[in-house]
Design a protein around this motif. Structure first.
Motif, PDB file in Angstrom:
ATOM      1  N   LYS A 259       3.537   5.878  -2.825  1.00  0.00           N
ATOM      2  CA  LYS A 259       4.755   6.555  -3.288  1.00  0.00           C
ATOM      3  C   LYS A 259       4.705   6.780  -4.804  1.00  0.00           C
ATOM      4  CE  LYS A 259       8.047   5.013   0.246  1.00  0.00           C
ATOM      5  NZ  LYS A 259       9.232   4.166   0.509  1.00  0.00           N
ATOM      6  N   LYS A 260       4.172   5.789  -5.518  1.00  0.00           N
ATOM      7  CA  LYS A 260       4.029   5.932  -6.973  1.00  0.00           C
ATOM      8  C   LYS A 260       3.040   7.045  -7.308  1.00  0.00           C
ATOM      9  CE  LYS A 260       5.112   1.105  -8.089  1.00  0.00           C
ATOM     10  NZ  LYS A 260       4.558  -0.178  -8.578  1.00  0.00           N
ATOM     11  N   GLN A 261       1.955   7.130  -6.523  1.00  0.00           N
ATOM     12  CA  GLN A 261       0.957   8.177  -6.745  1.00  0.00           C
ATOM     13  C   GLN A 261       1.568   9.564  -6.492  1.00  0.00           C
ATOM     14  OE1 GLN A 261      -2.111   6.956  -4.042  1.00  0.00           O
ATOM     15  NE2 GLN A 261      -2.871   5.321  -5.383  1.00  0.00           N
ATOM     16  N   ILE A 262       2.367   9.661  -5.429  1.00  0.00           N
ATOM     17  CA  ILE A 262       3.027  10.941  -5.118  1.00  0.00           C
ATOM     18  C   ILE A 262       4.006  11.305  -6.223  1.00  0.00           C
ATOM     19  CG2 ILE A 262       4.629  12.104  -3.533  1.00  0.00           C
ATOM     20  CD1 ILE A 262       3.310  10.438  -1.268  1.00  0.00           C
ATOM     21  N   ASP A 263       4.778  10.329  -6.668  1.00  0.00           N
ATOM     22  CA  ASP A 263       5.746  10.581  -7.743  1.00  0.00           C
ATOM     23  C   ASP A 263       5.040  11.033  -9.019  1.00  0.00           C
ATOM     24  OD1 ASP A 263       8.458  10.304  -9.044  1.00  0.00           O
ATOM     25  OD2 ASP A 263       7.300   8.876 -10.239  1.00  0.00           O
ATOM     26  N   ALA A 264       3.848  10.492  -9.264  1.00  0.00           N
ATOM     27  CA  ALA A 264       3.070  10.861 -10.456  1.00  0.00           C
ATOM     28  C   ALA A 264       2.263  12.143 -10.235  1.00  0.00           C
ATOM     29  CB  ALA A 264       2.126   9.725 -10.841  1.00  0.00           C
TER      30      ALA A 264
ATOM     31  N   LYS B 241      -3.485  11.248  -0.974  1.00  0.00           N
ATOM     32  CA  LYS B 241      -4.033  11.636   0.331  1.00  0.00           C
ATOM     33  C   LYS B 241      -5.156  10.700   0.757  1.00  0.00           C
ATOM     34  CE  LYS B 241      -4.794  16.189   0.902  1.00  0.00           C
ATOM     35  NZ  LYS B 241      -5.058  17.607   0.484  1.00  0.00           N
ATOM     36  N   THR B 242      -6.025  10.387  -0.198  1.00  0.00           N
ATOM     37  CA  THR B 242      -7.136   9.468   0.105  1.00  0.00           C
ATOM     38  C   THR B 242      -6.600   8.103   0.519  1.00  0.00           C
ATOM     39  OG1 THR B 242      -8.552  10.607  -1.494  1.00  0.00           O
ATOM     40  CG2 THR B 242      -9.212   8.386  -0.843  1.00  0.00           C
ATOM     41  N   SER B 243      -5.594   7.609  -0.206  1.00  0.00           N
ATOM     42  CA  SER B 243      -4.996   6.298   0.113  1.00  0.00           C
ATOM     43  C   SER B 243      -4.357   6.316   1.500  1.00  0.00           C
ATOM     44  CB  SER B 243      -3.944   5.923  -0.934  1.00  0.00           C
ATOM     45  OG  SER B 243      -4.497   5.831  -2.216  1.00  0.00           O
ATOM     46  N   LEU B 244      -3.620   7.369   1.804  1.00  0.00           N
ATOM     47  CA  LEU B 244      -2.922   7.445   3.097  1.00  0.00           C
ATOM     48  C   LEU B 244      -3.902   7.555   4.258  1.00  0.00           C
ATOM     49  CD1 LEU B 244      -0.013   9.779   1.994  1.00  0.00           C
ATOM     50  CD2 LEU B 244       0.242   7.443   2.872  1.00  0.00           C
ATOM     51  N   LYS B 245      -4.946   8.326   4.076  1.00  0.00           N
ATOM     52  CA  LYS B 245      -5.956   8.432   5.135  1.00  0.00           C
ATOM     53  C   LYS B 245      -6.620   7.086   5.383  1.00  0.00           C
ATOM     54  CE  LYS B 245      -6.929  13.348   4.474  1.00  0.00           C
ATOM     55  NZ  LYS B 245      -7.883  14.362   3.967  1.00  0.00           N
TER      56      LYS B 245
ATOM     57  N   LYS C 282       4.923   5.695   8.835  1.00  0.00           N
ATOM     58  CA  LYS C 282       5.352   6.265   7.558  1.00  0.00           C
ATOM     59  C   LYS C 282       4.168   6.836   6.785  1.00  0.00           C
ATOM     60  CE  LYS C 282       8.916   4.506   5.420  1.00  0.00           C
ATOM     61  NZ  LYS C 282       9.778   3.633   4.582  1.00  0.00           N
ATOM     62  N   ALA C 283       2.983   6.292   7.001  1.00  0.00           N
ATOM     63  CA  ALA C 283       1.795   6.817   6.326  1.00  0.00           C
ATOM     64  C   ALA C 283       1.524   8.256   6.787  1.00  0.00           C
ATOM     65  CB  ALA C 283       0.587   5.927   6.591  1.00  0.00           C
ATOM     66  N   PHE C 284       1.670   8.497   8.086  1.00  0.00           N
ATOM     67  CA  PHE C 284       1.522   9.864   8.608  1.00  0.00           C
ATOM     68  C   PHE C 284       2.574  10.784   7.970  1.00  0.00           C
ATOM     69  CE2 PHE C 284      -0.526   7.417  11.995  1.00  0.00           C
ATOM     70  CZ  PHE C 284      -1.610   8.217  12.329  1.00  0.00           C
ATOM     71  N   PHE C 285       3.801  10.279   7.897  1.00  0.00           N
ATOM     72  CA  PHE C 285       4.904  11.073   7.347  1.00  0.00           C
ATOM     73  C   PHE C 285       4.638  11.473   5.896  1.00  0.00           C
ATOM     74  CE2 PHE C 285       9.055  10.712   4.989  1.00  0.00           C
ATOM     75  CZ  PHE C 285       9.557  11.952   5.368  1.00  0.00           C
TER      76      PHE C 285
ATOM     77  N   ASP D 240       0.837  -1.202   0.000  1.00  0.00           N
ATOM     78  CA  ASP D 240       0.000   0.000   0.000  1.00  0.00           C
ATOM     79  C   ASP D 240       0.875   1.257   0.000  1.00  0.00           C
ATOM     80  OD1 ASP D 240      -2.291  -1.463  -0.019  1.00  0.00           O
ATOM     81  OD2 ASP D 240      -2.666  -1.309   2.141  1.00  0.00           O
ATOM     82  N   ILE D 241       1.898   1.267   0.852  1.00  0.00           N
ATOM     83  CA  ILE D 241       2.797   2.421   0.952  1.00  0.00           C
ATOM     84  C   ILE D 241       3.547   2.627  -0.358  1.00  0.00           C
ATOM     85  CG2 ILE D 241       4.904   3.272   2.047  1.00  0.00           C
ATOM     86  CD1 ILE D 241       2.515   3.742   3.784  1.00  0.00           C
TER      87      ILE D 241
END
Length: 556
Positions: free
Chosen positions: A27-32, A39-43, A54-57, A22-23
């Motif tokens: 990371k791929k979503q952030i890079d893209a 944000k939705t995934s991390l929440k 690390k999800a909070f970070f 999941d993390i």
């Protein structure tokens, strides 16, 4: 019982793998640059597993990237309470300290994160290096020093190489940046951003054609990678600015690629704001107004929307809306005001203070507008570049005093592309504003500024011969006979050096008559023979010149 223990361990292991997956997906979503999706995934991850530090970070990093510092701080502090990998959140809090220019506090937090590292860990170093780079006051030397520590742990790791590329690029070491990006992509050809950055290096070197070719190679590998289209948009934007005759074509390409970038990332408020910033650069104010109103639907209270509404309203001719929006934005103490905010508000007040046919001026509004523009230039001197065009608008309307006020600000920025011509217009505006006035009513302070402006023109371009005449006329208004004679003589010397053909031109003859007659009048105050000599020079060109004839009679 043993079977139960084995099953529990297996379930725990599979859950850990699932969260790691999941993390990694986030990371791929952030890079893209799909920040809303990330944000939705991390929440979701945090809700299902609050122990995932690390999800909070990563969530805090997104807030920080979008300049929502309060939310970032809250998220990092919540992350410190997590059971696993909580120490990454010290890095996020350290970056906030760097934003506040508190380097000592930042380093203390980075040390707290390092204390939790295991023997082979390197990722913390990469994120600390990014913290040094991704703030308002980047420190690329510290980033490079931190990455050397990561290199000791795992020098071949693609993410370490990619971070090295970013640090070298920021430190203006293009050769090392190129090597690092190339090596990162060779180590992991799924690391598309490393290949995109090779094109960014070419863009920075103004090799726009080659940069576009490099981006097209990326698109062939990964057509849905959004950031490459943003880079294409920016490349075509700079290409448009640097290639005469192709501006409209390349600007259309730029806007088209930015729209493509938006479709592949997200239409969140933060992304729309980034789009709005690009529309301002591209001067597409109709699209900016549409985007600003869409943002207003998403968030009616976000102050930056007022900025975009103000810019768009001014450019689209709605001056009252421009003033209202920008005054609301600037007068709120919590808003970070930039030079363009003052520039637009100043121009809006100037426009409102002048009626359509330029027959009347509200001096209070006009002065208010000038003060706002000066504030903008104090914040960022380069915003004066281009102000000369506004000054010339008023000059053409024969509003010389108003034109001079704007042109004086325009000429304060010596790197301006139109510095030479702006100085010439400034001198002329002041001269014409004072010509014909009695001595007591002339603005001697302004006339001295005109003299300096003409001097700037002649230093940069000594062959701009008409500037000698203008400078002589200005000194005549200042009643400085010596300076007036000097500059008329310089005009005479320059045109005479060009030969008989130049001297035969009607416009040159007229200015020579003016020069000789004015010089003669000046000499009459302290050197009578010289005065007679120069009036005779006038008559040699124009034997019927009544002024010279009458003056000679008086002198003789």
């Amino acid at each position: 019982m043993n079977n139960f223990k084995i099953l529990s361990v297996a379930l725990f292991a599979s859950a850990s793998v699932l969260h790691a997956q999941d993390i990694n997906e986030v990371k791929k979503q952030i890079d893209a640059e799909q920040y809303q999706k990330a944000k939705t995934s991390l929440k979701s991850i945090i809700k299902s597993n609050p122990s995932e530090g690390k999800a909070f970070f990563l969530l805090g990093n997104i807030y920080l990237n979008q300049s929502v510092i309060d939310s970032a701080s809250i998220t990092y502090n919540e992350g410190l309470k997590a059971k696993d990998e909580a120490h990454f959140n010290y890095i996020g809090l350290g970056q906030i300290d760097l934003e506040k220019k508190d380097v000592t506090a930042a380093k203390a937090k980075f040390e707290s994160a390092k204390k939790e590292m295991r023997k082979k860990d390197y990722e913390e170093y990469v994120y600390i290096a990014k913290a040094y780079m991704n703030n308002s006051n980047p420190d690329y030397k510290s980033a490079l020093a931190t990455l050397e520590l990561a290199k000791e742990k795992n020098g071949s790791e693609p993410q370490v190489l990619l971070a090295f590329g970013d640090a070298y690029y920021g430190d203006k070491n293009q050769n090392e940046a190129f090597s690092a990006y190339r090596n990162a992509f060779q180590a992991d050809n799924s690391l598309i951003r490393a290949k995109v950055q090779l094109g960014v290096l070419l863009k920075g070197a103004k090799a726009y054609k080659e940069a576009v070719a490099a981006y097209n190679e990326v698109i062939a590998l990964s057509p849905n990678y959004g950031p490459v289209y943003r880079e294409l948009a920016e490349t075509y934007y700079y290409w448009a600015l640097n290639v005469p005759g192709r501006q409209e074509e390349y600007m259309k390409e730029a806007l088209s690629y930015y729209e493509k970038y938006m479709t592949l990332t997200d239409y969140s408020l933060a992304s729309r704001m980034r789009h709005a910033d690009f529309l301002i650069l591209a001067k597409d104010y109709k699209a900016l107004e549409i985007e600003a109103n869409k943002m207003k639907e998403l968030d009616k209270v976000n102050p930056r929307i007022l900025r975009y509404l103000g810019y768009a309203a001014y450019e689209n001719g709605n001056i009252d809306e421009a003033i209202s929006s920008l005054e609301q934005f600037i007068n709120a103490p919590e808003n970070k005001v930039i030079s363009l905010d003052y520039l637009y508000l100043g121009q809006a007040n100037i426009k409102k203070g002048t009626n359509a046919d330029a027959t009347a001026v509200d001096s209070t509004l006009y002065a208010k507008g000038i003060d706002y523009i000066k504030k903008g230039v104090e914040l960022e001197p380069s915003v004066a570049d281009g102000l000369g065009d506004l000054g010339k608008e008023y000059y053409e309307k024969k509003m010389f005093k108003e034109a001079a006020a704007i042109l004086e600000i325009a000429t304060s920025y010596k790197e301006s592309r139109s510095f030479l011509i702006d100085n010439y217009y400034l001198g002329n505006a002041i001269y014409f504003d004072n010509a014909g006035k009695p001595v007591a009513e002339r603005d001697t302070i302004a006339l001295k500024k005109a003299d300096i402006a003409y001097g700037n023109v002649l230093v940069a371009s000594p062959e701009t011969v008409d500037a000698y005449v203008s400078r002589a006329r200005t000194n005549s208004l200042l009643e400085d006979d010596q300076a007036m004679i000097k500059y008329y003589q310089e005009y005479i010397d320059h045109v005479t050096a060009k030969g008989p053909e130049e001297l035969a031109k009607p416009t040159v003859k007229a200015k020579l008559i003016e020069a000789y007659s004015s010089m003669a009048a000046g000499y009459a105050n302290f050197d009578k023979p010289k005065a007679i000599e120069f009036f005779n020079k006038t008559l040699a060109i124009d034997p019927e010149n009544e002024y010279a004839i009458q003056s000679l009679k008086t002198l003789q």
